[in-house]
Design a protein around this motif. Structure first.
Motif, short mmCIF file in Angstrom:
data_model
loop_
_atom_site.label_atom_id
_atom_site.label_comp_id
_atom_site.label_asym_id
_atom_site.label_seq_id
_atom_site.Cartn_x
_atom_site.Cartn_y
_atom_site.Cartn_z
N VAL A 25 4.58 1.23 -9.47
CA VAL A 25 3.38 0.39 -9.57
C VAL A 25 3.21 -0.13 -10.99
O VAL A 25 2.96 -1.33 -11.22
N ASN A 26 3.32 0.76 -11.98
CA ASN A 26 3.13 0.36 -13.37
C ASN A 26 4.19 -0.66 -13.80
O ASN A 26 3.89 -1.66 -14.47
N TYR A 53 0.81 -1.23 0.00
CA TYR A 53 0.00 0.00 0.00
C TYR A 53 0.84 1.27 0.00
O TYR A 53 0.35 2.34 -0.42
N VAL A 54 2.10 1.22 0.44
CA VAL A 54 2.92 2.44 0.50
C VAL A 54 3.15 3.01 -0.89
O VAL A 54 3.39 4.22 -1.03
N PHE A 55 3.08 2.15 -1.91
CA PHE A 55 3.23 2.64 -3.28
C PHE A 55 1.89 3.02 -3.90
O PHE A 55 1.83 3.82 -4.85
N ALA A 89 -3.54 -5.08 -5.80
CA ALA A 89 -3.09 -3.81 -5.21
C ALA A 89 -3.85 -3.62 -3.90
O ALA A 89 -5.08 -3.71 -3.86
N GLU A 90 -3.12 -3.34 -2.84
CA GLU A 90 -3.77 -3.09 -1.56
C GLU A 90 -3.59 -1.61 -1.18
O GLU A 90 -2.67 -0.94 -1.64
N LEU A 128 -5.50 2.04 -11.52
CA LEU A 128 -5.03 0.65 -11.47
C LEU A 128 -5.70 -0.19 -12.55
O LEU A 128 -5.07 -1.07 -13.15
N CYS A 129 -6.95 0.11 -12.79
CA CYS A 129 -7.68 -0.63 -13.82
C CYS A 129 -7.06 -0.36 -15.18
O CYS A 129 -6.92 -1.27 -16.01
#
Length: 721
Positions: A658-659, A642-644, A674-675, A686-687
């Motif tokens: 993330v990507n 989750y930090v990212f 992804a949390e 994210l989608c």
């Protein structure tokens, strides 16, 4: 001056003119009776012609006349010899003087010194023999007593197991002198006057005579002058003084000596002493002391020795200097013992000691093993706090060097805590406690090295209490499970939940998992907790699936769980009990868990995958780099921490991470979760990145099972499923 003579009949003194009234014979008898010794006048054939009063009293007979020597000397030891001597004197005229005769007279023992004197007339003809008996019984008894005493003394000396000795002082030393003068005089005048063979043997001699005349300086004692001062200062006594003596061969032996001075007329005339070879006993005591102060396995100092050295260091420490106590706890060492055996663990512990001692050598510090996989280093003199931290980094580097066991390389990591003196503590007990708190802080935060901070100590008391209560909470089902939903990003369907342990403490209230999970992971309680979570979550999943909830449950497992040989059997047993397919269970493992023992983890994870269980790498990106192992691991999901996620829209770097992670996972054939999704914009982003699943507060917070059921139905109705 007029002479006064006793009157033999009245015991009164007589004047010389009164003696004129006696005849020559009477006068001679008077002189005969006045002798202090018993006297007998014998003829040439040994018959008694006359006896004085002393003789009559001795033999208790008034009429001894005409008796022969053989008759009145029946109680003598050798009456025949005495009779023979009398006859010889009477025949030859040669007197025999100073003979010693032993006799028993009237049941009393006597010794006599006898003179057998030839009596001649005016023409020098032999008229008889005068036998004078001088009773020397008291003297003889004294001599015999002295002889017995000497014999007993010598027997005691020679039969003693200890060395006995006597130093003579010639001339004697006045005891009124000042102590320094007495000591100097003893060192100059004392010579060995007597000793037994045991004392001689100590000096490597075959007889005591070889040592007679030896001076104190020649004894070989390294402390003879100091021992002499102690002897004088204790008023000429020495009690059980240990003396180190060097033999001619160069060996050192330990002697225990007691001494006592003999004082006569206020002068020290001699020194008596007893010396015992205490070498073996001292070695035995030293060995016991060593065993009591050192760790048997590693040979390092133990806690007792460390405390002794620390107290001495802290008591003598200059005010401007600093000291540091460092505690080192090996991470995941239990897994080595459980996996490879305790003999391998012991071998590694033996190798750690020399590594630490090499690092501490320049600091003149002390390395100790506190027990198990915990070590300590005392740095008695450091320049600054930074130097202690730098040294801790050296220790960490030394520990991380591979340990080789049967051509197998094993890498260890450690958690290190530092406490400083006098800035933080000024006694050993407080230093230990503070360093321990710092070490647990380093372990909990996975920071490697921590210096004690007061705020961490506040949590340590609470942690200790929690550690005590957590086991009870697990056994008595005081814990509860909350469930956080996971949805797919393409259909927004609920596909599963993550089971999260919660603890409402009876007195402390809500305890965050951040607090109690690390406590469990440091002990075997994590195995009990994981088994409870698996049991409770699968039981609940079985209940939900019976009500048509087509979801799966995810459970976190730790490094200790992967090293538990019973974990696979336990999971299979629970799946069978609740009649659930393996695909409905997902196990989440952190990067750090995998990297703690990568080879072992790979083996266990492969077996789990073979059962049909989905595996997920949790908190990806926050642990050690595991890309080299990622392609080898039988995992299906990769979970981005989750930090990212939480700031990815505001932080371009987070968005890139993330990507990139999603693309890398897809290239490796992995799916991504992804949390930490907290708003719709993040979910939409994210989608667009083609992330498969998500969870977070925007979707739903973790909730009890009952609330989840209501939420799930409401979510399904809203989404028209």
């Amino acid at each position: 001056m007029r002479e006064i003579t006793p009157d033999p009949s009245s015991n009164k003194l007589m004047l010389p003119e009164q003696l004129l009234q006696y005849s020559d014979g009477q006068f001679m008898q008077l002189l005969f009776n006045s002798l202090s010794s018993a006297a007998l006048y014998l003829d040439q054939w040994g018959r008694i012609c006359s006896a004085n009063d002393k003789a009559k009293a001795l033999f208790r007979e008034q009429d001894l006349l005409e008796k022969t020597v053989l008759e009145f000397l029946l109680g003598w030891e050798d009456p025949a010899n005495c009779h023979q001597e009398v006859l010889m004197v009477g025949r030859t005229g040669k007197s025999i003087l100073g003979s010693i005769e032993h006799a028993h007279i009237h049941h009393q023992e006597h010794w006599f010194q006898t003179d057998k004197v030839a009596v001649r007339d005016d023409e020098h003809s032999i008229k008889g023999v005068l036998m004078i008996l001088d009773d020397i019984t008291p003297l003889k008894q004294q001599q015999q007593a002295l002889k017995k005493s000497e014999a007993r003394y010598r027997a005691f000396m020679e039969n003693s197991q200890d060395g006995i000795w006597r130093f003579d002082l010639d001339p004697p030393i006045p005891t009124a002198w000042p102590d320094n003068a007495i000591v100097e005089a003893i060192l100059k005048r004392a010579t060995l006057g007597d000793c037994n063979h045991v004392f001689a043997k100590v000096y490597g001699k075959t007889s005591a005579e070889e040592l007679i005349g030896l001076s104190l300086k020649d004894t070989g004692s390294r402390t003879y002058a100091m021992d002499t001062r102690a002897f004088v200062s204790h008023r000429f006594r020495l009690s059980a003084q240990e003396i180190v003596w060097k033999t001619q061969s160069g060996n050192s032996i330990c002697l225990q000596t007691s001494a006592n001075g003999t004082i006569e007329n206020d002068h020290l005339i001699e020194i008596w002493g007893v010396t015992r070879d205490n070498t073996e006993r001292r070695r035995y005591i030293d060995q016991l002391e060593y065993q009591a102060t050192h760790d048997i396995l590693t040979g390092l100092a133990n806690r007792v020795r460390l405390k002794s050295v620390a107290n001495a260091t802290l008591n003598s420490r200059a005010k401007q200097r600093k000291s540091a106590l460092i505690i080192i706890d090996l991470d995941s060492f239990k897994e080595i013992n459980d996996t490879l055996g305790h003999h391998v663990g012991d071998h590694i512990l033996k190798q750690i000691g020399p590594r630490l001692e090499r690092e501490v050598m320049s600091f003149h510090g002390t390395v100790a093993r506190l027990g198990g996989d915990e070590f300590a280093v005392l740095l008695p003199d450091i320049d600054s706090d930074k130097q202690a931290t730098q040294f801790a980094e050296q220790i960490m580097g030394a520990i991380r060097q591979d340990f080789y066991i049967d051509n197998m390389a094993i890498e260890l990591r450690a958690s290190i805590g530092i406490a400083l003196c006098p800035d933080q503590a000024q006694d050993f007990s407080t230093l230990m406690r503070y360093a321990d708190v710092a070490m647990y802080t380093a372990k909990q935060q996975m920071s490697g090295i921590e210096v004690y901070a007061p705020e961490s100590n506040q949590h340590s008391t609470k942690r200790l209490s929690l550690m005590s209560d957590l086991g009870k909470a697990i056994r008595e089902s005081q814990l509860s499970l909350y469930y956080q939903p996971k949805i797919t990003l393409d259909t927004k369907a609920v596909v599963g939940v993550e089971a999260l342990a919660r603890w409402i403490h009876p007195t402390m209230g809500f305890i965050s998992p951040v607090e109690f999970i690390p406590i469990a992971e440091m002990t075997d309680m994590i195995n009990e907790m994981t088994e409870w979570v698996l049991d409770e979550s699968l039981r609940q999943l079985c209940h939900w699936r019976e009500r048509g909830f087509n979801i799966k449950v995810a459970v976190n497992i730790s490094a200790r769980n992967l090293l538990n040989d019973n974990i696979l059997q336990k999971i299979q047993s629970l799946l069978d009990r609740y009649q659930l397919p393996p695909q409905c269970l997902e196990l989440e493992i952190t990067e750090s868990t995998i990297m703690n023992n990568a080879d072992r983890s790979l083996k266990i994870l492969q077996q789990m995958s073979n059962l049909g269980i989905d595996l997920s790498i949790d908190d990806f990106g926050t642990g050690y780099s595991s890309l080299a192992y990622l392609k080898r691991l039988p995992v299906k999901w990769l979970k981005i921490d989750y930090v990212f996620i939480i700031n990815m829209l505001e932080d371009e770097q987070d968005q890139i991470i993330v990507n990139s992670t999603i693309n890398m996972a897809h290239n490796l054939g992995l799916l991504v979760v992804a949390e930490g999704v907290e708003n719709q914009d993040v979910l939409d982003r994210l989608c667009s990145m083609q992330c498969e699943q998500a969870q977070g507060y925007h979707i739903a917070r973790p909730m009890p099972a009952e609330e989840f059921e209501s939420w799930y139905r409401a979510y399904q109705q809203q989404a028209n499923y």
